[in-house]
Scaffold this motif. Structure first.
Motif, mmCIF file in Angstrom:
data_model
loop_
_atom_site.group_PDB
_atom_site.id
_atom_site.type_symbol
_atom_site.label_atom_id
_atom_site.label_comp_id
_atom_site.label_asym_id
_atom_site.label_seq_id
_atom_site.Cartn_x
_atom_site.Cartn_y
_atom_site.Cartn_z
ATOM 1 N N GLU A 1 -2.654 -4.349 -0.567
ATOM 2 C CA GLU A 1 -1.229 -4.413 -0.909
ATOM 3 C C GLU A 1 -0.646 -3.012 -1.070
ATOM 4 O O GLU A 1 0.485 -2.742 -0.643
ATOM 5 C CB GLU A 1 -1.051 -5.211 -2.199
ATOM 6 C CG GLU A 1 0.376 -5.449 -2.603
ATOM 7 C CD GLU A 1 0.505 -6.308 -3.845
ATOM 8 O OE1 GLU A 1 1.646 -6.661 -4.200
ATOM 9 O OE2 GLU A 1 -0.518 -6.631 -4.467
ATOM 10 N N ARG B 1 7.309 1.452 2.976
ATOM 11 C CA ARG B 1 8.165 2.515 2.437
ATOM 12 C C ARG B 1 8.482 3.555 3.520
ATOM 13 O O ARG B 1 9.589 4.097 3.556
ATOM 14 C CB ARG B 1 7.469 3.172 1.253
ATOM 15 C CG ARG B 1 8.343 4.130 0.445
ATOM 16 C CD ARG B 1 7.628 4.616 -0.794
ATOM 17 N NE ARG B 1 7.306 3.521 -1.694
ATOM 18 C CZ ARG B 1 6.082 3.120 -1.995
ATOM 19 N NH1 ARG B 1 5.034 3.722 -1.468
ATOM 20 N NH2 ARG B 1 5.891 2.118 -2.830
ATOM 21 N N ALA C 1 2.382 -1.376 1.118
ATOM 22 C CA ALA C 1 3.585 -0.860 0.454
ATOM 23 C C ALA C 1 3.925 0.535 0.972
ATOM 24 O O ALA C 1 5.105 0.865 1.170
ATOM 25 C CB ALA C 1 3.378 -0.825 -1.057
ATOM 26 N N HIS D 1 -1.061 -8.314 4.446
ATOM 27 C CA HIS D 1 -0.625 -6.976 4.051
ATOM 28 C C HIS D 1 -0.463 -6.040 5.256
ATOM 29 O O HIS D 1 0.559 -6.064 5.924
ATOM 30 C CB HIS D 1 -1.584 -6.423 3.004
ATOM 31 C CG HIS D 1 -1.666 -7.279 1.777
ATOM 32 N ND1 HIS D 1 -0.599 -7.458 0.926
ATOM 33 C CD2 HIS D 1 -2.678 -8.050 1.284
ATOM 34 C CE1 HIS D 1 -0.946 -8.272 -0.050
ATOM 35 N NE2 HIS D 1 -2.188 -8.652 0.134
#
Length: 208
Positions: A73, A81, A77, A133
């Motif tokens: 995860e 981003r 992320a 993910h």
């Protein structure tokens, strides 16, 4: 009001205990490996009881799965981003690729996600985690680039699986001391090789 506060306090303590167990386990799994780490060491490092461990996790493998899920995860992320919707799809794909390689340099991450993860959890379980993910981010980027016509249209699931394997191999090689610049250059060439010579006309993107 007091009852609601108590419920919130209990929930916070429960979440904190779970987070402490995952953090302690992660550190030990990296330092000693999954096989060499015992649950007594984990509960001692987390400062909780053995009962607390088994309240949150069925066994050591379930705790390891939670560690791996959290790592996957975190990588996703970083990719998300670095590749916001405001970028052109191909630029986002490249930025996300760079973000993956950078994220995988976190100490112990390649071991957890690429070595011990498949060995402990099995390939099917590891694929399921990846697909929630990092592979999910990659797949979305590929679909967007195909729709933008900056990548040729190919079966998306197969392309995602093969590109993800190439990125994983690069992360392992860099972890072992290989040139990150060399591997990045080859990965970017793979992406460039998927670019059409001319804009393509029409036709649905194959997503299955």
């Amino acid at each position: 009001m007091q009852r609601e506060t108590a419920r919130r306090s209990n929930r916070d303590r429960t979440e904190a205990t779970r987070a402490d167990l995952i953090a302690a386990a992660r550190k030990l799994f990296i330092e000693k490996s999954y096989a060499e780490t015992g649950t007594p060491e984990i509960v001692a490092a987390a400062g909780v009881t053995r009962g607390a461990l088994y309240h949150h996790f069925a066994d050591k493998q379930a705790l390891f799965a939670a560690v791996v899920e959290q790592e996957a995860e975190a990588v996703a992320a970083e990719i998300d981003r670095a590749s916001p919707p405001s970028l052109f799809a191909r630029d986002a794909l490249i930025a996300g690729s760079d973000a993956y390689l950078a994220a995988m340099r976190a100490p112990g991450r390649t071991r957890l996600l690429l070595l011990d993860g498949p060995a402990v959890l099995g390939r099917a379980a590891m694929d399921a985690i990846d697909n929630r993910h990092g592979n999910r981010s990659l797949r979305e980027g590929l679909v967007a680039a195909m729709r933008e016509q900056s990548l040729i249209r190919l079966p998306v699931d197969a392309l995602t699986a093969l590109l993800a394997a190439a990125f994983d191999r690069a992360a392992l090689a860099v972890e072992a001391g290989a040139s990150a610049e060399d591997y990045r250059a080859v990965l970017m060439a793979l992406i460039d090789g998927l670019s059409p010579a001319l804009p393509q006309a029409g036709g649905p993107v194959r997503t299955r």
